[in-house]
Write an enzyme that holds these catalytic residues in place. Structure first.
Site: not given
Length: 382
Positions: A19, A115
């Site tokens: 990521k 999140d």
């Protein structure tokens, strides 16, 4: 924003997920500081050791772009599994229990996800849910300005963000509880609770508009499921479950088919800190509800005393057969017909901003007998 890549770790000889977090839009003067914060947060995330949290196996930065390395999971994400489709509420609750436990584990270590969303819930080949992206939102939280008019918000995802993530200066673990509630809502209804054309409009709805009742879209959804959603998605964090542990208990009772009792005054975990406003606030009870309970209590006491006095001081003999809905009984003292009211739940409260009884919540009452009519003067005299 972020980019995900499938890669091959030549040392471990295994496929991994990489990521890359985009911070190139940050001002140069804060870029170095952000990279230091990234390293600190990456180390904290790497220390998380829970079976339902995706491990971070490596981290670093390449040409000023920070990255995280994690195991590659072939099962996809919950977002891909849903694709706008509704799930059976039992399956949804079963899947979210381990995710809620994983969040609770992190909250005890003073880490907030910020999140939580279907795209960050990965599914293994065996169907086990795993939570990923811990701490990613926090990496740029204090460094970047959220552009809520753009397509993407820097911190969090508007459709799953708690109202206080925009309106408050500080955010605690209860924002994760709200976000997981949005995920649960989407799973059982097939839609997000609030939708709009822009991120700002979505956030405004989260902060100001009443939650659309889940049964509006799924009429056959059990009341107990809706009550959990109403509590989890309360605008005021103080009206939600106060810990992931409480949320887990509610989901497990739901799966076991048990009645959900009203929540007691919550205890605060280590990560929960009272704000000055909370410290100075006083619990309010609405004027009408005070007198309602006072009257109900008084009626119950008077009924007991009347039955004892009019019956010559002897206890009234109640039916020995287990009563059911519609059962009646004649009180010997005055001939009053009494009706059986079975135990059950009812909704109390309001979404109205002016009400002191927010939010709508469930109240449980034990079974009781009630006079069919008012007591007349003649009956009282008798």
């Amino acid at each position: 924003m972020e980019f995900r890549y499938k890669a091959f770790d030549t040392h471990l000889e295994a496929e991994v997920a990489v990521k890359i977090i985009r911070i190139d839009e940050l001002a140069p003067k804060i870029l170095a500081r952000t990279l230091k914060r990234f390293e600190r947060e990456a180390k904290a995330v790497a220390r998380l050791n829970h079976p339902n949290i995706v491990n971070v196996t490596d981290y670093g930065d390449f040409e000023g772009k920070p990255y995280l390395v994690m195991p590659y999971l072939q099962g996809g994400t919950l977002k891909e599994l849903l694709q706008g489709k509704q799930m059976d509420w039992q399956d949804a609750a079963q899947m979210l229990v381990p995710i809620a436990k994983a969040l609770g584990y992190a909250h005890q270590r003073e880490m907030i996800h910020r999140d939580v969303k279907p795209a960050n819930i990965l599914i293994t080949e065996t169907g086990e849910p795993l939570l990923t992206d811990f701490g990613v939102a926090k990496i740029v939280d204090d460094e970047a300005t959220i552009d809520l008019t753009s397509t993407h918000a820097t911190v969090g995802t508007p459709e799953y963000m708690a109202p206080e993530q925009v309106t408050a200066k500080t955010v605690d673990h209860r924002a994760d509880i709200y976000a997981l509630g949005v995920v649960f809502y989407e799973m059982v209804t097939g839609r997000k609770p609030f939708q709009a054309d822009t991120p700002m409009a979505v956030l405004f709805k989260h902060a100001s508009e009443p939650l659309p009742r889940p049964t509006q879209f799924i009429p056959k959804l059990p009341n107990s499921v809706e009550q959990i959603l109403l509590k989890t998605l309360a605008k005021d964090p103080n009206n939600r479950y106060q810990s992931m542990g409480e949320f887990v208990v509610a989901l497990e009772k739901l799966l076991q088919g048990k009645t959900l009792a009203p929540s007691k005054t919550p205890r605060r975990s280590k990560v929960e800190k009272k704000t000055p406003q909370e410290k100075s606030s006083v619990s309010k009870v609405s004027f009408p509800m005070q007198y309602l309970w006072f009257i109900l209590g008084g009626v119950a006491i008077i009924s007991i005393l009347l039955g004892w006095v009019l019956g010559g001081g002897a206890a009234e003999v109640f039916p020995t057969k287990t009563p059911g809905v519609g059962s009646s009984w004649e009180r010997q003292a005055d001939g009053m017909t009494m009706l059986y009211i079975p135990a059950g739940e009812f909704e109390m409260g309001s979404h109205d901003g002016a009400s002191d009884e927010r939010p709508i919540h469930t109240v449980s009452l034990d079974a009781y007998w009630m006079d069919e009519t008012e007591v007349t003067n003649a009956m009282y005299a008798k």
